[in-house]
Design an enzyme around this catalytic site. Structure first.
Site, mmCIF file in Angstrom:
data_model
loop_
_atom_site.group_PDB
_atom_site.id
_atom_site.type_symbol
_atom_site.label_atom_id
_atom_site.label_comp_id
_atom_site.label_asym_id
_atom_site.label_seq_id
_atom_site.Cartn_x
_atom_site.Cartn_y
_atom_site.Cartn_z
ATOM 1 N N GLN A 91 51.656 28.602 83.229
ATOM 2 C CA GLN A 91 51.278 28.444 82.964
ATOM 3 C C GLN A 91 50.877 28.644 81.138
ATOM 4 O O GLN A 91 51.645 28.966 80.065
ATOM 5 C CB GLN A 91 49.730 29.058 83.500
ATOM 6 C CG GLN A 91 50.538 31.231 83.048
ATOM 7 C CD GLN A 91 49.496 31.944 83.809
ATOM 8 O OE1 GLN A 91 48.668 32.578 84.093
ATOM 9 N NE2 GLN A 91 50.350 33.126 83.818
ATOM 10 N N HIS A 146 38.495 46.568 84.458
ATOM 11 C CA HIS A 146 39.836 48.054 84.258
ATOM 12 C C HIS A 146 39.337 49.227 84.657
ATOM 13 O O HIS A 146 40.223 49.689 85.310
ATOM 14 C CB HIS A 146 40.891 47.944 82.810
ATOM 15 C CG HIS A 146 41.584 46.227 83.100
ATOM 16 N ND1 HIS A 146 40.772 45.600 82.032
ATOM 17 C CD2 HIS A 146 42.411 45.487 83.818
ATOM 18 C CE1 HIS A 146 41.493 44.509 81.892
ATOM 19 N NE2 HIS A 146 42.753 44.171 82.889
ATOM 20 N N ASP A 158 46.000 43.750 90.783
ATOM 21 C CA ASP A 158 45.414 42.938 88.945
ATOM 22 C C ASP A 158 45.701 41.261 89.702
ATOM 23 O O ASP A 158 46.658 41.515 88.489
ATOM 24 C CB ASP A 158 44.907 43.703 88.213
ATOM 25 C CG ASP A 158 44.921 43.278 87.245
ATOM 26 O OD1 ASP A 158 43.854 42.610 86.851
ATOM 27 O OD2 ASP A 158 45.165 43.399 85.564
#
Length: 615
Positions: free
Chosen positions: A317, A348, A452
């Site tokens: 990416q 978070h 996550d």
């Protein structure tokens, strides 16, 4: 004086070859097939470039691939019909067609990126380029077939001129008819040829064989282009330069074939036109190649603003860090805001701390290459080991080495308790599904699993939010362990949020939903602090990929395998420093908000699976 009688034997023998064929038998077919191979490879590269760039800029790769493929195949049919009007001028038509295809296909990636950077994400531009490229590709094969058949026809007429005078006189093949009808001088009947095992004479007008040869070269060229794109062009040249170089190759192949092999079919004016068009296209593509890097930098500034600190392309990416040195940075992955330095802590803290309420000696973080979730986990002094599973080493390397990003994550990767495994999360869970101990992989058991991961609606969501994925996650949980995952905004997309819940329940988990408002939080645990409400994962700035504006909420699901759902609480007695955005009252409000969205979701939600994704 009486002239002697005229007999067949006294007639002058006709010449062996009245007309010499213009080219050797393979001098047309094989060069044309070679050009078909090259043009087919280039065409598939254009197609893959559009799919890859649209997936990166607009998102939802399944939808973008479907749009590009369906529009392009439809346009190829239109191009084949339009090519019938060019058959009388097939040579110049094919040369100009390839010049146009090289310009449109080679510049498609740069044009699409420019439209995204300065105009915002638009699928209309993608459809327009798919349509134009498809029309041009569809006209190639009919024109090439016309050129091959024309050349073969001229050759066969030239080769057959020897017998043109003899046939009317009953002399097969132009030879004297001194042999018997059954001799070698007379053509064999099909039955006699079959008895002798002889092959039938090759038909110079063999359209079926010509089509078979063209499509064989076309399919093999598509294979070459499909393999060259991910293994050669992307790693070595990138998307923009790779498309431009492909266009140049396309123009050289098409123009070179016509100007070399079919130059006698061109009028002087057509020859000059074709040379000028190809020179213009090659000059334009060459100039764009030289300016590709400055263009990409300007486009990045248009997308991310002028405060770009780091911009790198990893194997997976594009990673961009923006902000000012000495201030909390923003992290973008493939054009999407992954972490906003001003308030990422809200996300978070809400993701990690409810799951840490209980035994948490061993923690597995799936994703989290930015180190921000690990930062929250490491606040607990009784944590013995943290395993971060991240597929992209480039993100972890940047989180370790960039001073601002490392300061934001509290230099979590320098902690001896943290181990990083560069693997795909699904493969990691599949390899570690058994029992046993150890941090290194297969057989490890964890007290807490923190997901996550990207948003469920992204391409990876098909795998990372599936029933099978959660079933594998259950295999690495210790008895009484807990799993937490981000499930998309419950208020904005209740269908997606509760589909994740249904997938967890189908895998055997009992869930506890909660939804955090991005615009509220607490500084000291009293729920009074207000924030910017930008947040990570689903948020986009003006001009970024999703283009849907800031997310208003973050939905989470806390789950335990089997039995009762885990309690939604905080075990913060030994945590230093204390969370800035969480308190028991905030969590109670979050749980109520999530339950209110249940009524807005479809009544019967099926789990998402690998073979039937539902996001």
């Amino acid at each position: 004086m009486i002239d002697p009688p005229v007999t067949l034997s006294t007639l002058p023998r006709p010449p062996r070859q009245a007309v010499r064929p213009p080219v050797r038998p393979g001098a047309v077919r094989y060069p044309v097939l070679a050009v078909v191979f090259v043009c087919s490879a280039c065409g598939l590269v254009y197609e893959l470039e559009l799919v890859a760039l649209a997936s990166y800029l607009i998102g939802d790769s399944v939808t973008q691939a479907s749009v590009v493929l369906s529009v392009m195949v439809f346009a190829m049919g239109i191009g084949s019909l339009l090519a019938k009007r060019l058959r009388c001028r097939a040579a110049v038509g094919f040369g100009m067609l390839e010049a146009g295809l090289a310009l449109v296909g080679g510049g498609s990636a740069m044009a699409l990126y420019a439209a995204f950077a300065w105009l915002g994400p638009s699928q209309y531009v993608l459809v327009a380029f798919s349509l134009a490229i498809g029309v041009l590709i569809g006209a190639e094969i009919p024109l090439l077939m016309s050129l091959i058949q024309r050349a073969e026809t001229v050759r066969s007429r030239g080769a057959g001129a020897e017998g043109s005078l003899a046939a009317p006189l009953g002399m097969p093949g132009g030879r004297r008819g001194r042999r018997r009808r059954t001799g070698r001088g007379w053509p064999l009947t099909p039955r006699a040829r079959a008895r002798r095992g002889a092959r039938p004479p090759k038909d110079p007008y063999d359209a079926a064989g010509t089509v078979a040869d063209l499509f064989a070269a076309d399919y093999v060229g598509a294979l070459a282009g499909g393999l060259a794109f991910p293994f050669l062009l992307l790693p070595w040249l990138g998307q923009l330069t790779g498309a431009l170089v492909t266009g140049a190759v396309n123009a050289l192949a098409g123009g070179g074939l016509v100007l070399w092999l079919f130059r006698h079919d061109l009028t002087p004016r057509a020859r000059k036109l074709l040379i000028g068009a190809n020179v213009f296209v090659l000059a334009l593509l060459g100039t764009a190649t030289v300016l590709a890097d400055p263009f990409e930098q300007a486009a990045r500034r248009a997308v991310y603003g002028d405060r770009i600190l780091v911009a790198v392309r990893t194997d997976f990416q594009e990673v961009v860090v923006t902000g000012r040195r000495g201030s909390p940075p923003d992290l973008f992955l493939d054009g999407r805001l992954w972490a906003d330095g001003r308030d990422e802590y809200r996300y978070h803290e809400a993701l990690v701390h409810p799951a840490m309420n209980g035994r948490h000696a061993r923690v597995l973080i799936l994703g989290g290459g930015d180190g921000l979730a690990a930062r929250e986990v490491l606040r607990y002094p009784d944590v013995r080991s943290v395993t971060v599973v991240e597929r992209d080493p480039g993100v972890v390397r940047l989180a370790r080495t960039d001073p601002d990003l490392a300061a934001l994550n509290g230099r979590a990767f320098r902690d001896r308790r943290v181990t990083v495994a560069y693997e795909d999360a699904f493969r990691r869970l599949r390899a570690g599904g058994g029992g046993g101990t150890g941090d290194g992989g297969g057989g490890a058991r964890y007290d807490v699993v923190i997901c996550d991961l990207p948003d469920p609606t992204t391409t990876d969501g098909t795998t990372l939010y599936s029933e099978e994925f959660y079933g594998l996650a259950a295999g690495v949980l210790a008895d009484g362990g807990r799993l937490v995952t981000h499930a998309g905004p419950a208020v904005a997309r209740p269908g997606t949020y509760w589909t994740v819940d249904a997938s967890l329940r189908a895998a055997g988990f009992a869930t506890r939903p909660y939804d955090m408002d991005t615009g509220t939080g607490t500084g000291d645990g009293d729920g009074t602090e207000t924030g910017t409400g930008t947040g990570p994962r689903t948020t986009a700035r003006a001009g970024t990929a999703s283009g849907s504006g800031p997310a208003k909420d973050w939905g989470f699901l806390l789950a335990a395998y089997g039995g009762r759902a885990p309690g939604l609480g905080l075990g913060l007695a030994a945590v230093v420093p204390r969370p800035r955005s969480l308190s028991p009252a905030v969590l109670a409000t979050a749980a109520s908000r999530a339950e209110r969205t249940r009524a807005r979701a479809p009544r019967r939600l099926s789990p998402s699976t690998l073979v039937h994704p539902r996001y």
